[in-house]
Scaffold this motif. Structure first.
Motif, PDB file in Angstrom:
ATOM      1  N   ALA A   1     -40.145  76.952  -2.944  1.00 28.40           N
ATOM      2  CA  ALA A   1     -41.034  78.124  -2.753  1.00 28.40           C
ATOM      3  C   ALA A   1     -41.891  77.997  -1.736  1.00 28.40           C
ATOM      4  N   ILE A   2     -42.673  77.011  -1.681  1.00 27.17           N
ATOM      5  CA  ILE A   2     -43.950  76.383  -0.944  1.00 27.17           C
ATOM      6  C   ILE A   2     -43.016  76.305   0.684  1.00 27.17           C
ATOM      7  N   TYR A   3     -41.989  75.810   0.633  1.00 25.32           N
ATOM      8  CA  TYR A   3     -41.359  75.476   1.995  1.00 25.32           C
ATOM      9  C   TYR A   3     -40.900  76.967   2.519  1.00 25.32           C
ATOM     10  N   THR A   4     -40.381  77.845   1.545  1.00 19.98           N
ATOM     11  CA  THR A   4     -40.201  78.926   1.909  1.00 19.98           C
ATOM     12  C   THR A   4     -41.245  79.966   2.588  1.00 19.98           C
ATOM     13  N   LEU A   5     -42.281  79.785   1.892  1.00 18.93           N
ATOM     14  CA  LEU A   5     -43.803  80.393   2.217  1.00 18.93           C
ATOM     15  C   LEU A   5     -43.933  80.059   3.568  1.00 18.93           C
ATOM     16  N   PHE A   6     -43.910  78.826   4.090  1.00 18.95           N
ATOM     17  CA  PHE A   6     -44.284  78.067   5.245  1.00 18.95           C
ATOM     18  C   PHE A   6     -43.162  78.486   6.446  1.00 18.95           C
TER      19      PHE A   6
ATOM     20  N   SER B   1     -50.540  86.006   0.969  1.00 19.52           N
ATOM     21  CA  SER B   1     -49.708  84.844   1.104  1.00 19.52           C
ATOM     22  C   SER B   1     -50.444  83.652   0.729  1.00 19.52           C
ATOM     23  N   ARG B   2     -52.032  83.453   1.163  1.00 17.75           N
ATOM     24  CA  ARG B   2     -52.544  82.368   1.000  1.00 17.75           C
ATOM     25  C   ARG B   2     -53.052  82.140  -0.445  1.00 17.75           C
ATOM     26  N   ILE B   3     -53.115  83.560  -1.225  1.00 17.64           N
ATOM     27  CA  ILE B   3     -53.459  83.254  -2.635  1.00 17.64           C
ATOM     28  C   ILE B   3     -51.985  82.846  -3.552  1.00 17.64           C
ATOM     29  N   PHE B   4     -51.004  83.151  -2.896  1.00 18.78           N
ATOM     30  CA  PHE B   4     -49.712  83.087  -3.516  1.00 18.78           C
ATOM     31  C   PHE B   4     -49.493  81.625  -3.327  1.00 18.78           C
ATOM     32  N   LEU B   5     -49.939  81.171  -2.150  1.00 17.59           N
ATOM     33  CA  LEU B   5     -49.818  79.657  -1.909  1.00 17.59           C
ATOM     34  C   LEU B   5     -50.666  78.784  -2.865  1.00 17.59           C
ATOM     35  N   ILE B   6     -51.753  79.300  -3.035  1.00 16.34           N
ATOM     36  CA  ILE B   6     -52.846  78.602  -4.040  1.00 16.34           C
ATOM     37  C   ILE B   6     -52.195  78.750  -5.526  1.00 16.34           C
ATOM     38  N   LEU B   7     -51.436  79.784  -5.886  1.00 20.64           N
ATOM     39  CA  LEU B   7     -50.941  79.758  -7.049  1.00 20.64           C
ATOM     40  C   LEU B   7     -49.573  78.876  -7.248  1.00 20.64           C
ATOM     41  N   LEU B   8     -48.853  78.785  -6.098  1.00 20.84           N
ATOM     42  CA  LEU B   8     -47.840  77.641  -6.259  1.00 20.84           C
ATOM     43  C   LEU B   8     -48.298  76.135  -6.201  1.00 20.84           C
ATOM     44  N   LEU B   9     -49.299  75.841  -5.516  1.00 25.02           N
ATOM     45  CA  LEU B   9     -49.822  74.730  -5.505  1.00 25.02           C
ATOM     46  C   LEU B   9     -50.497  74.357  -6.775  1.00 25.02           C
ATOM     47  N   MET B  10     -51.236  75.214  -7.449  1.00 17.98           N
ATOM     48  CA  MET B  10     -51.623  75.158  -8.907  1.00 17.98           C
ATOM     49  C   MET B  10     -50.472  74.721  -9.902  1.00 17.98           C
ATOM     50  N   HIS B  11     -49.315  75.512  -9.632  1.00 22.71           N
ATOM     51  CA  HIS B  11     -48.218  75.343 -10.600  1.00 22.71           C
ATOM     52  C   HIS B  11     -47.722  73.803 -10.238  1.00 22.71           C
TER      53      HIS B  11
ATOM     54  N   PRO C   1     -43.467  75.087 -29.963  1.00 24.86           N
ATOM     55  CA  PRO C   1     -44.865  74.803 -29.526  1.00 24.86           C
ATOM     56  C   PRO C   1     -44.939  73.514 -28.568  1.00 24.86           C
ATOM     57  N   HIS C   2     -44.011  72.589 -28.654  1.00 24.61           N
ATOM     58  CA  HIS C   2     -44.145  71.339 -27.936  1.00 24.61           C
ATOM     59  C   HIS C   2     -43.117  71.283 -26.746  1.00 24.61           C
ATOM     60  N   GLN C   3     -42.399  72.502 -26.546  1.00 28.65           N
ATOM     61  CA  GLN C   3     -41.593  72.764 -25.389  1.00 28.65           C
ATOM     62  C   GLN C   3     -42.188  73.387 -24.357  1.00 28.65           C
ATOM     63  N   LEU C   4     -42.419  72.943 -23.157  1.00 27.53           N
ATOM     64  CA  LEU C   4     -43.150  73.995 -22.114  1.00 27.53           C
ATOM     65  C   LEU C   4     -42.321  74.339 -21.237  1.00 27.53           C
ATOM     66  N   ILE C   5     -40.983  75.014 -21.657  1.00 23.54           N
ATOM     67  CA  ILE C   5     -40.071  75.938 -21.146  1.00 23.54           C
ATOM     68  C   ILE C   5     -40.660  76.926 -20.102  1.00 23.54           C
ATOM     69  N   GLU C   6     -41.797  77.460 -20.337  1.00 23.42           N
ATOM     70  CA  GLU C   6     -42.292  78.498 -19.336  1.00 23.42           C
ATOM     71  C   GLU C   6     -42.673  77.967 -17.802  1.00 23.42           C
ATOM     72  N   MET C   7     -42.842  76.364 -17.912  1.00 25.43           N
ATOM     73  CA  MET C   7     -43.137  76.117 -16.696  1.00 25.43           C
ATOM     74  C   MET C   7     -41.945  75.897 -15.630  1.00 25.43           C
ATOM     75  N   TYR C   8     -40.655  75.675 -16.273  1.00 25.11           N
ATOM     76  CA  TYR C   8     -39.712  75.795 -15.480  1.00 25.11           C
ATOM     77  C   TYR C   8     -39.311  77.412 -14.984  1.00 25.11           C
ATOM     78  N   PHE C   9     -39.510  78.154 -16.051  1.00 25.27           N
ATOM     79  CA  PHE C   9     -39.090  79.565 -15.870  1.00 25.27           C
ATOM     80  C   PHE C   9     -40.087  80.534 -14.740  1.00 25.27           C
ATOM     81  N   GLN C  10     -41.387  79.848 -14.767  1.00 24.59           N
ATOM     82  CA  GLN C  10     -42.361  80.433 -13.938  1.00 24.59           C
ATOM     83  C   GLN C  10     -41.914  79.926 -12.596  1.00 24.59           C
ATOM     84  N   ALA C  11     -41.574  78.736 -12.464  1.00 22.64           N
ATOM     85  CA  ALA C  11     -41.254  78.122 -11.179  1.00 22.64           C
ATOM     86  C   ALA C  11     -40.062  79.050 -10.567  1.00 22.64           C
ATOM     87  N   LEU C  12     -39.052  79.334 -11.429  1.00 18.67           N
ATOM     88  CA  LEU C  12     -37.801  79.986 -11.041  1.00 18.67           C
ATOM     89  C   LEU C  12     -38.333  81.253 -10.368  1.00 18.67           C
TER      90      LEU C  12
END
Length: 478
Positions: free
Chosen positions: A18-23, A33-43, A196-207
């Motif tokens: 996603a970061i590569y696509t943005l650049f 786009s800069r804010i979205f880039l910050i969001l991607l870097l935070m993730h 509660p111990h499986q952070l599947i949202e990390m993957y789906f958010q990246a997707l």
């Protein structure tokens, strides 16, 4: 807890894409786009710290307590704050930040400070967000639900904003934002209630982030394949909200004379592409805080927020000198029109027509055209009144027509495929002929039409369209 790492590794790959696509789209200079880039870097940081904290929590004896606490703290702080940054991105992208009251902005920041950052800052003393039990295992505290509550609140506000302001979005934008919200919000709910111990949202958010960038602003539709800057369609997409919302901004319409364009495009692909890149890169750097649009065949639109007089003067000074590439030097005649959208022009259709009509120089150098005269010319053009065409161009178009009439049916079918946007590599499969036969036809087509490349062929077709003579070409095609 090590099973989280497999989700994280996949999410890191998606986030990096996603970061590569943005650049890659060269669109990271806009505020949204800069804010979205910050969001991607935070993730990305959240994913890396999640891997580190998972390892530290699984093998506490192999890491120091400080490292373990730091990784858990950074992960929770950054990951929980992503929902707030996503809401802020929507406010900027929907262009409602300038109408949002200052106290409303402060109120939106309140849950982030009080329910996320403040409990985490106090956690070393209160141990209310997370702590370690007697077996030295990581455990969620009671105030963890405050973090969850703040995330749910921001996600709910984001969903409400998307639905409430959907009139500012195209159908594709609206569906894609809902898709991103669902992939970000629903996994959080599932994880907090049932897993509660499986952070599947990390993957789906990246997707969701990657899918958002792929669907919301497709490269093939909005970016020129050679210069890699936004095209005419992207200009319409970006400027339409200004006309709809009656907001004001400045634009500069820059047109290189079609005679000059035809001249340097008649050279080899290497030379013509080099000149296009030189000109577009210079214009894009000239308006770093605005946009540069390549509207094809020497027509550019620059958008800026301030008075365009200074930029117009810079363009005039640069165009007074030749553009040098290797042993070649071209000096272009250009037409410049400064427009204040919302004041001078009130319709996107009118603005698009002003951009579309061709410019044929009658004097060398830079010519400044008023908005009124350009609008009048566009109206004449749309009522099928042919623009005045220099004699040299008339001769070139007539010679092209004469050559077009000598094409064989097979050569004409190949030419039609090029006109309809097909690449050379696609022709053998479409026409059911060999690559060698295509090369033979190309050689004959270029010789009969007096051209050297497919790009020059498309320029001639575009000139027939802009000069109001496209029917002449169709009649010869029959």
């Amino acid at each position: 807890m090590l099973y989280n790492i497999s989700f994280d590794i996949c999410a890191i790959a998606l986030t990096w894409m996603a970061i590569y696509t943005l650049f890659y789209r060269r669109n990271h200079h806009t505020r949204s786009s800069r804010i979205f880039l910050i969001l991607l870097l935070m993730h990305m940081v959240a994913l890396i710290t999640d891997i580190a904290s998972t390892f530290a929590n699984s093998y506490p004896t192999l890491t120091s307590p400080f490292f373990r606490d730091a990784m858990n703290f950074i992960f929770l702080a950054i990951h929980s704050s992503e929902a707030f940054v996503f809401l802020y991105f929507l406010i900027v992208d929907l262009e409602i930040g300038h109408t949002t009251h200052r106290y409303t902005k402060i109120l939106l920041l309140f849950p982030e400070c009080c329910f996320i950052l403040f409990p985490l800052l106090l956690n070393p003393w209160t141990h209310a967000v997370f702590y370690y039990d007697k077996a030295n295992l990581y455990v969620h505290g009671s105030m963890m639900y405050m973090l969850y509550g703040a995330v749910y609140l921001y996600l709910a506000l984001s969903l409400g904003l998307i639905i409430h302001k959907r009139e500012r979005l195209t159908q594709r934008q609206y569906r894609t934002l809902l898709y991103l919200f669902l992939l970000s919000g629903i996994p959080v709910l599932i994880q907090s209630l049932f897993m509660p111990h499986q952070l599947i949202e990390m993957y789906f958010q990246a997707l969701g982030f990657y899918g958002f960038l792929q669907l919301i602003d497709p490269i093939d539709e909005y970016y020129h394949p050679v210069t890699r800057i936004k095209n005419f369609q992207a200009m319409i997409n970006d400027l339409s909200p200004y006309f709809v919302n009656q907001r004001s901004t400045y634009a500069i319409i820059l047109k290189i004379s079609q005679l000059d364009v035809l001249s340097f495009f008649s050279q080899t692909n290497d030379i013509s592409h080099s000149y296009r890149l030189m000109i577009t890169d210079w214009l894009a750097n000239l308006v770093e805080k605005g946009h540069c649009y390549d509207c094809e065949y020497g027509i550019y639109v620059l958008t800026i927020n301030d008075d365009p007089t200074f930029i117009c003067q810079i363009i005039q000074n640069r165009m007074a000198n030749p553009w040098q590439h290797r042993q070649y030097a071209y000096q272009f005649s250009v037409q410049i029109t400064a427009v204040q959208i919302g004041e001078d022009i009130h319709s996107m259709d009118t603005f698009g027509q002003m951009v579309h009509i061709p410019y044929f120089h009658t004097e060398q150098g830079c010519v400044f055209q008023t908005v009124e005269d350009l609008e009048r010319e566009s109206k004449e053009f749309m009522t099928h009144q042919r623009p005045e065409i220099p004699f040299a161009l008339q001769e070139a178009l007539d010679a092209f027509l004469h050559g077009f009439a000598t094409l064989t049916p097979a050569e004409r079918s190949i030419t039609d495929l090029y006109i309809h946007g097909h690449e050379i590599r696609e022709i053998p499969d479409i026409a059911c002929i060999s690559a060698n036969t295509v090369k033979k036809h190309n050689k004959n087509i270029y010789r009969k039409l007096g051209i050297k490349s497919k790009e020059e062929l498309l320029i001639y077709v575009d000139l027939f369209q802009r000069c109001g003579r496209i029917q002449d070409l169709y009649s010869y095609a029959k």
